[in-house]
Write an enzyme that holds these catalytic residues in place. Structure first.
Site, PDB file in Angstrom:
ATOM      1  N   ASP A  64       7.892  13.319  -0.459  1.00  0.00           N
ATOM      2  CA  ASP A  64       7.722  14.250   0.111  1.00  0.00           C
ATOM      3  C   ASP A  64       8.883  14.953   0.433  1.00  0.00           C
ATOM      4  O   ASP A  64       8.463  16.094   1.151  1.00  0.00           O
ATOM      5  CB  ASP A  64       6.969  13.415   1.088  1.00  0.00           C
ATOM      6  CG  ASP A  64       7.794  12.249   1.178  1.00  0.00           C
ATOM      7  OD1 ASP A  64       8.449  11.603   1.195  1.00  0.00           O
ATOM      8  OD2 ASP A  64       7.869  12.142   2.609  1.00  0.00           O
ATOM      9  N   HIS A 150      17.792   3.050   2.305  1.00  0.00           N
ATOM     10  CA  HIS A 150      16.600   3.290   2.196  1.00  0.00           C
ATOM     11  C   HIS A 150      15.534   2.493   1.332  1.00  0.00           C
ATOM     12  O   HIS A 150      14.632   2.405   0.268  1.00  0.00           O
ATOM     13  CB  HIS A 150      16.148   4.555   2.274  1.00  0.00           C
ATOM     14  CG  HIS A 150      14.633   5.052   1.999  1.00  0.00           C
ATOM     15  ND1 HIS A 150      14.084   4.767   3.165  1.00  0.00           N
ATOM     16  CD2 HIS A 150      13.815   5.749   1.593  1.00  0.00           C
ATOM     17  CE1 HIS A 150      12.531   5.589   2.094  1.00  0.00           C
ATOM     18  NE2 HIS A 150      12.742   6.299   1.790  1.00  0.00           N
ATOM     19  N   HIS A 237       9.225  13.964  10.981  1.00  0.00           N
ATOM     20  CA  HIS A 237       8.240  12.784   9.674  1.00  0.00           C
ATOM     21  C   HIS A 237       7.541  11.899  10.344  1.00  0.00           C
ATOM     22  O   HIS A 237       7.735  10.640  10.315  1.00  0.00           O
ATOM     23  CB  HIS A 237      10.045  11.952   9.265  1.00  0.00           C
ATOM     24  CG  HIS A 237       9.733  11.304   7.973  1.00  0.00           C
ATOM     25  ND1 HIS A 237       8.584  10.735   7.957  1.00  0.00           N
ATOM     26  CD2 HIS A 237       9.239  11.353   6.133  1.00  0.00           C
ATOM     27  CE1 HIS A 237       8.542   9.228   6.752  1.00  0.00           C
ATOM     28  NE2 HIS A 237       8.787  10.493   5.564  1.00  0.00           N
TER      29      HIS A 237
END
Ligand SMILES: [Zn+2]
Length: 275
Positions: A64, A150, A237
């Protein structure tokens, strides 16, 4: 320095929110951070274009955040009247991403080279892989990278952009971590991807709940902003996209943990940092 949120959306297609992407307009040129779905449509609305970018910076290789890289490579190539290599800065893996993107575009590159007499060169890209430290320093503009968290997506980086007295931090997707804290110290703006933990837990869908463990919630992002003493926190986001009439919920969740200004991003929201 001017910041334009090009895409405030997430992996879930939304009619009003393009994929994650932020444009920072500086004296050194237009710097683009991530290139999610629809980035060049939004860049056009902001008065920028693929051919005008000084550099593209990628926070990580989740689809994305990079799915329109091919559009940037092709659009820059076909709108330039001399070779105009694209600088792409990102974590380890970025060079392979760029190589694979150009390979995917090989048929199109062949068609256009065969068809246009004045187009005698293929698109070209200069990829630089970074872990931390200064990645661009020119025209009074400095961009510094630092590792973020992440996991299990590795490696990932955030960026701090400085021009004159002003500084902007692009967190990307991350849970709170020391690398991001270091970038944030005293920044004017922190642009942070966030999810609504309360809403996702309420849905209870395993595929969706999985994202809780590697993203910052609104509260996490606010706590990061508070620790860093930043002036303004920009939430982007947004997962799930805010339902009409619920903006205040997002702002309140952040304000419970952060005393500064909080902005809920929309596509093409512009934040000016005058010299
Ligand atoms: Zn991600």
């Amino acid at each position: 320095m001017k910041v334009v949120i090009l895409g405030s959306g997430s992996p879930l297609p939304d009619p009003d929110r393009a994929g994650p992407s932020t444009l920072i307009r500086t004296d050194a040129g237009d710097l683009l951070f991530d290139c999610g779905r629809g980035v060049l449509m939004r860049a056009a609305a902001a008065g920028s274009a693929a051919g005008a970018l000084r550099a593209l910076f990628v926070t990580h290789l989740h689809s994305d955040h990079i799915c329109d890289l091919n559009d940037i490579v092709t659009s820059r190539w076909v709108t330039s009247f001399q070779p105009n290599p694209l600088t792409v800065v990102g974590p380890v893996g970025t060079s392979e991403l760029v190589r694979a993107t150009e390979a995917m575009l090989a048929p199109d590159i062949g068609y256009r080279l065969a068809h246009h007499r004045d187009l005698t060169w293929p698109p070209s890209t200069v990829a630089t892989e970074v872990e931390d430290g200064v990645v661009l320093d020119e025209g009074g503009v400095r961009v510094t990278a630092a590792p973020t968290d992440h996991a299990p997506v590795r490696p990932t980086v955030g960026y701090r952009i400085e021009e004159g007295e002003h500084s902007v931090v692009i967190a990307g997707d991350t849970v709170p971590c020391a690398g991001l804290d270091n970038l944030c110290n005293g920044a004017d703006l922190l642009i942070h991807t966030v999810i609504r933990r309360d809403l996702i837990e309420m849905v209870g869908l395993p595929r969706l709940s999985d994202v809780l463990d590697y993203h910052s919630s609104v509260e996490d992002a606010a706590a990061t902003a508070a620790r860093g003493g930043v002036r303004t926190l920009v939430l982007t986001h947004l997962v799930p996209a805010p339902a009409p009439g619920t903006d205040h919920q997002w702002l309140e969740l952040a304000s419970n943990h952060f005393d500064g200004e909080v902005v809920l991003a929309t596509d093409l929201a512009t934040l000016d940092l005058p010299r």
